[in-house]
Design a protein around this motif. Sequence first.
Motif, short mmCIF file in Angstrom:
data_model
loop_
_atom_site.label_atom_id
_atom_site.label_comp_id
_atom_site.label_asym_id
_atom_site.label_seq_id
_atom_site.Cartn_x
_atom_site.Cartn_y
_atom_site.Cartn_z
N LEU A 84 0.72 -1.32 -0.16
CA LEU A 84 -0.07 0.13 0.27
C LEU A 84 0.93 1.40 0.00
CD1 LEU A 84 -3.30 0.73 2.04
CD2 LEU A 84 -1.28 2.17 2.43
N LEU A 85 1.89 1.48 0.84
CA LEU A 85 2.73 2.47 0.89
C LEU A 85 3.57 2.83 -0.21
CD1 LEU A 85 3.71 2.46 4.84
CD2 LEU A 85 2.06 4.00 3.61
N SER A 86 3.85 1.64 -0.90
CA SER A 86 4.74 1.71 -2.12
C SER A 86 4.06 2.13 -3.57
CB SER A 86 5.74 0.64 -2.40
OG SER A 86 5.00 -0.50 -2.51
N SER A 87 2.53 1.89 -3.29
CA SER A 87 1.89 1.85 -4.61
C SER A 87 1.36 3.53 -4.77
CB SER A 87 0.54 1.20 -4.44
OG SER A 87 -0.35 1.16 -5.76
N PRO A 88 1.70 3.84 -6.09
CA PRO A 88 1.06 5.22 -6.45
C PRO A 88 -0.61 5.05 -6.62
CG PRO A 88 2.20 4.35 -8.46
CD PRO A 88 2.38 3.38 -7.26
N PHE A 89 -1.12 3.78 -6.97
CA PHE A 89 -2.40 3.64 -7.24
C PHE A 89 -3.33 3.96 -6.00
CE2 PHE A 89 -6.08 1.40 -8.33
CZ PHE A 89 -6.32 1.85 -9.77
N PRO A 90 -4.63 4.48 -5.86
CA PRO A 90 -5.31 4.69 -4.81
C PRO A 90 -5.53 3.17 -4.24
CG PRO A 90 -6.19 6.11 -6.36
CD PRO A 90 -4.99 5.28 -7.18
N MET A 91 -5.12 3.15 -2.95
CA MET A 91 -5.49 1.76 -1.94
C MET A 91 -5.89 2.05 -0.66
SD MET A 91 -2.34 -0.82 -3.26
CE MET A 91 -2.91 -2.20 -2.41
N HIS A 92 -6.78 1.01 -0.37
CA HIS A 92 -7.50 1.18 1.08
C HIS A 92 -7.43 -0.33 1.53
CE1 HIS A 92 -11.09 1.05 3.57
NE2 HIS A 92 -10.48 2.36 4.12
N ILE A 93 -6.98 -0.38 2.85
CA ILE A 93 -7.10 -1.70 3.34
C ILE A 93 -8.04 -1.49 4.64
CG2 ILE A 93 -5.74 -3.30 4.80
CD1 ILE A 93 -3.34 -2.85 3.06
N THR A 94 -8.59 -2.74 4.94
CA THR A 94 -9.34 -2.94 6.03
C THR A 94 -8.96 -4.01 6.98
OG1 THR A 94 -11.19 -3.70 5.22
CG2 THR A 94 -11.40 -1.37 5.75
N TRP A 95 -8.73 -4.22 8.22
CA TRP A 95 -8.04 -5.52 8.86
C TRP A 95 -9.00 -5.60 9.98
CZ3 TRP A 95 -4.70 -7.72 6.25
CH2 TRP A 95 -3.99 -9.07 6.87
N GLY A 96 -9.18 -7.21 10.03
CA GLY A 96 -9.79 -7.69 11.27
C GLY A 96 -11.24 -7.50 11.12
N ALA A 97 -11.89 -8.05 12.22
CA ALA A 97 -13.37 -7.94 12.28
C ALA A 97 -13.73 -6.55 12.55
CB ALA A 97 -13.82 -8.91 13.27
N GLU A 98 -13.12 -5.81 13.03
CA GLU A 98 -13.28 -4.33 13.36
C GLU A 98 -13.11 -3.57 12.36
OE1 GLU A 98 -10.84 -6.05 14.79
OE2 GLU A 98 -11.54 -6.31 16.89
N PHE A 99 -12.65 -4.05 11.19
CA PHE A 99 -12.59 -3.25 9.98
C PHE A 99 -11.46 -2.07 10.17
CE2 PHE A 99 -16.62 -5.45 9.02
CZ PHE A 99 -16.14 -6.39 8.02
N ILE A 100 -10.59 -2.02 10.77
CA ILE A 100 -9.57 -0.98 11.08
C ILE A 100 -8.94 -0.46 9.80
CG2 ILE A 100 -7.61 -0.13 12.27
CD1 ILE A 100 -10.16 -0.58 13.83
N GLN A 101 -8.93 0.91 9.40
CA GLN A 101 -8.59 1.17 7.96
C GLN A 101 -7.08 1.75 7.93
OE1 GLN A 101 -11.99 3.80 6.30
NE2 GLN A 101 -11.89 4.47 8.30
N PHE A 102 -6.50 1.22 6.67
CA PHE A 102 -5.35 1.98 6.27
C PHE A 102 -5.47 2.58 4.88
CE2 PHE A 102 -4.22 -1.39 9.13
CZ PHE A 102 -3.42 -0.74 10.25
N TYR A 103 -4.74 3.58 4.61
CA TYR A 103 -5.05 3.83 3.17
C TYR A 103 -3.65 4.62 2.62
CZ TYR A 103 -6.47 8.12 5.42
OH TYR A 103 -6.58 9.46 6.62
N ASN A 104 -3.45 5.10 1.48
CA ASN A 104 -2.06 5.85 0.92
C ASN A 104 -2.38 7.03 0.57
OD1 ASN A 104 -3.31 5.23 -1.38
ND2 ASN A 104 -1.66 3.70 -2.09
#
Length: 660
Positions: free
Chosen positions: A51-71
């Motif tokens: 995610l951090l190395s990609s110039p493309f718009p990306m979004h990650i949710t993790w776990g049952a709580e859907f914790i967010q990361f994005y670039n």
Amino acid sequence: MPQASPQPIDLPFLQGGGECGEIIRETDWSKTPLGTPESWEPALKIALGVLLSSPFPMHITWGAEFIQFYNDGYRPILGSNKHPQAMGIPIWESFSEIWDTIGPIFHGVMEGQAVRFKDFKFILNRNGYSEECYFNFTCSPVKDETGNIRGIVTNVIETTDKVRAFIDNKRAKLELEVVQAETASQRDRFAQFFMQAPAAICILTGPDYRYELVNPLYQQFFPGRDLLGKPLTEAIPELVGQPLMGIIENVYRTGELYEGRELYVPMARKADGIIEERYFNFIYQPRPGPGGKVDGIFVFAIEMTDTVLARRKIEASANLFRMQLNAIPNIAWTNKLDGEVDFYNQQWYNYTGLDEKQFNGREWGSIIYPDDLDYCLDSFQCILKGTTGGEYEIRERRADGEYRWHLVRILPIKNEQGALQSWIGTATDIHDLKMLAAQKDDFICIASHELKTPVTSLKSSLQLLDRMKEQPSPVMLPKLIAQANRSVEKIGSLIEELLDASKLNQNQLNMVKKTFKVSEMLKSCCNHVRAAAKHELIFQGDLELTVFADEHRIDQVVVNFVNNAVKYAPESKNIYLMVKKMGRYVKVSVKDNGPGISPDKIPHLFNKYYRAEYTGAQYSGLGLGLYISAEIIHRHDGEIGVDSKLGKGSTFWFTLPLSS
């Protein structure tokens, strides 16, 4: 978003990523269900690295709580309302307005159902209002090493502009079809509409972008040029090779609308004119022809040259102002209307030793002496409530840790109409002036005390003499007269020191130089010490050396040295007066065998008003004797100093040029 941790995280899989990478590294993840980054599972670490190395718009949710990361590529999708607080919190909190729609999708992906959508419509509130948005996106499950689904990675492209353009294009196509179906008179009315429109409009037709229509406002961009019916590069040949031509070609080829703001286009106004720096806001909208293929381009343009150049002039003026602030020797800064500091000059960083790149402007309070901070804030806020400025004195910490007094002045910056725009502040180092003022106050107290004692003694002696004038006592009369004479001599000595100090300040201490033998001057001085018979003056060295100097002033220096030896080394019965030739100079020294001088006092002995202590006792005097002696020697182009060790006595010395 969880609060920032005290120190940024430094882990290989979290490197890079621009602004969002920095936010992830500075977030306190220990306060989230994920725990600290060091404990994150490998699948999450790998996903974040991608995610951090990609110039493309990306979004990650993790776990049952859907914790967010994005670039950084994804960040614009969040608008101004959702970033940066979206980082590290559940997605249903950030996108509560559409969770009913995307919630089932995300739960399905967590069960292994990857999805893909094109031009999916959402009603988002991301900038303080609800807006219709469109996206192409895919949601794929992220599995761990055992095959269990742990999170979701979303690749997304916002197509709002494209969809809107498509809708607009479709609408334009329908309108065009209607226009084509209308009569010639209707086409005339349509053309007339463009001609009377309050914006600059033209239509470029065919692959050579021939001017099919030019309204008056567009023609004003190029006075005197014949545009209508000519290909674009023939009418405006300076456009050849410019980026603008690539933009137009892309719109014609792809059928995609283009909107440009403050686009730089170097063009002349007249055919034979000078190429100027010009800026435009452009909208290039493709015009569909028969079969939907683009056969022309609608151009809507507004010239922004004056606006851009005016803004640059303001920016240049601001930069010049800051350069001028950097050039002044004082600490200086500027404040916004609310008092927030938005600029410090270089002197601030030089004085404080702070790093300009790392310094947070809100940390200025750490430089203020703690006892002065409340007073500083109160004074500053009081000034901001008015419009005339003000000043106050505080202590500020220097790079070496010393707090020094500064005079702070805050003045308003107003525009031509007198309206307050901002504030400018300066801090002038007045530490030495305040210390000098304190020294002068101490000196006045000392002088008052030193003069009071002999005056009181003289007054007492005169009162007793007055009482016995009718019947003088043969025993008391000589004693009282001697006591009165000593008091007068003391007063005279103090007054002479004051006068000499005053003359030095006014550069009026005259020197009457002549050639004389140093040994003869030494033997004739200090008769008061010989008369007291408590100390023996012993002469050593070359007794034939002569100097060209003011004998009276040199005598004054020697007497001062000898008096100090008597005063501070009372147990040293022998005082040595030594004369030695040193190249083109004569060195005269006065040595005693007293207790010596502490090393920390030696650098201050020749300072104005300095008075040394001896075994805890403060001796009388104005603290001017050695200061005056040093000035006398310096005005003879000589040097003066002292050599001393505790328990081994002291040697005060000076040098004078040999007589030629």
